[in-house]
Design a protein around this motif. Structure first.
Motif, PDB file in Angstrom:
ATOM      1  N   VAL A  68      -6.792 -13.551  60.082  1.00 47.30           N
ATOM      2  CA  VAL A  68      -6.676 -13.809  58.651  1.00 47.30           C
ATOM      3  C   VAL A  68      -7.497 -15.032  58.249  1.00 47.30           C
ATOM      4  CG1 VAL A  68      -5.036 -14.530  56.866  1.00 47.30           C
ATOM      5  CG2 VAL A  68      -4.458 -12.682  58.414  1.00 47.30           C
ATOM      6  N   THR A 110     -10.754 -11.418  51.291  1.00 47.93           N
ATOM      7  CA  THR A 110     -10.895 -10.091  51.899  1.00 47.93           C
ATOM      8  C   THR A 110     -11.788  -9.266  50.984  1.00 47.93           C
ATOM      9  OG1 THR A 110      -8.645 -10.289  52.753  1.00 47.93           O
ATOM     10  CG2 THR A 110      -9.617  -8.077  52.736  1.00 47.93           C
ATOM     11  N   VAL A 112      -5.782  -6.006  58.135  1.00 47.42           N
ATOM     12  CA  VAL A 112      -6.348  -7.185  58.799  1.00 47.42           C
ATOM     13  C   VAL A 112      -5.334  -7.684  59.831  1.00 47.42           C
ATOM     14  CG1 VAL A 112      -7.165  -9.552  58.485  1.00 47.42           C
ATOM     15  CG2 VAL A 112      -7.678  -7.807  56.748  1.00 47.42           C
ATOM     16  N   ALA A 132     -14.206  -9.769  60.932  1.00 46.48           N
ATOM     17  CA  ALA A 132     -13.462 -10.941  60.486  1.00 46.48           C
ATOM     18  C   ALA A 132     -13.979 -12.210  61.145  1.00 46.48           C
ATOM     19  CB  ALA A 132     -11.976 -10.780  60.807  1.00 46.48           C
ATOM     20  N   VAL A 146     -13.580  -3.308  55.932  1.00 48.08           N
ATOM     21  CA  VAL A 146     -12.895  -4.517  55.499  1.00 48.08           C
ATOM     22  C   VAL A 146     -13.665  -5.704  56.074  1.00 48.08           C
ATOM     23  CG1 VAL A 146     -10.754  -5.847  55.661  1.00 48.08           C
ATOM     24  CG2 VAL A 146     -10.665  -3.346  55.506  1.00 48.08           C
ATOM     25  N   GLU A 151     -13.227  -9.709  56.391  1.00 49.54           N
ATOM     26  CA  GLU A 151     -12.235 -10.773  56.254  1.00 49.54           C
ATOM     27  C   GLU A 151     -12.871 -12.124  56.541  1.00 49.54           C
ATOM     28  OE1 GLU A 151      -8.439 -12.628  55.737  1.00 49.54           O
ATOM     29  OE2 GLU A 151      -9.267 -10.710  55.104  1.00 49.54           O
ATOM     30  N   LYS A 164      -4.279  -8.078  52.403  1.00 47.86           N
ATOM     31  CA  LYS A 164      -4.593  -8.104  53.831  1.00 47.86           C
ATOM     32  C   LYS A 164      -3.761  -7.083  54.608  1.00 47.86           C
ATOM     33  CE  LYS A 164      -5.947 -12.903  53.432  1.00 47.86           C
ATOM     34  NZ  LYS A 164      -7.348 -12.657  53.337  1.00 47.86           N
TER      35      LYS A 164
END
Length: 158
Positions: free
Chosen positions: A85, A89, A80, A121, A96, A98, A75
């Motif tokens: 978080v 990942t 990230v 994310a 990316v 997440e 991460k």
């Protein structure tokens, strides 16, 4: 032994090289498109496999699962943000991903390729998100785009 090229021979050689170059480029492009998405996860986490199935089906793409690196390291290297978080990942075509991001939002990201966005994310593990379906229970959640341009809501569910 000496080789002599006439004008016609040189043209044929150039045409052959050009054709070979086009074939090689096409092969490389196909290989890049066919390369699997790489998801990093903790071996003890069960929802990650369910989310990977969702991505395989939703994007019709192979997902390679890796469990060989500490997740905090993955991460951090991926950039990230701490507040975004989640449990897994994934690297997708330079982006990316997440957490439990829906496949349709990943497809949208890959299609739109917005400036200043390095990833998407879903923070935490909201019930009802892909891979977190539990008895029909659903928690509202947001898909956040992040990168050098900051963070913004990319999509909201439900």
């Amino acid at each position: 032994m000496k080789f002599r090229f006439t004008g016609l021979g040189i043209r044929r050689a150039r045409a052959t090289l050009a054709t070979f170059g086009v074939i090689l480029l096409a092969a490389c492009t196909s290989a890049a498109q066919a390369s699997p998405y790489v998801m990093f996860r903790d071996p003890q986490c069960g929802c990650c496999e369910e989310w990977a199935k969702h991505v395989r089906t939703g994007l019709d793409h192979e997902v390679m699962v890796r469990e060989d690196r500490p997740m905090a390291e993955v991460k951090a290297e991926a950039g990230v943000p701490d507040g975004l978080v989640s449990c897994h990942t994934m690297e997708v075509d330079g982006y990316v991903i997440e957490g439990h991001v829906p496949a349709r939002e990943i497809a949208r990201l890959l299609e739109e390729r917005p400036d200043g966005v390095t990833g998407l994310a879903v923070a935490g593990m909201p019930l009802g998100s892909p891979g977190m379906e539990v008895g029909g229970r659903v928690q509202p959640y947001q898909v956040i785009a992040f990168g050098p341009a900051g963070e913004r809501v990319f999509a909201s569910y439900p």
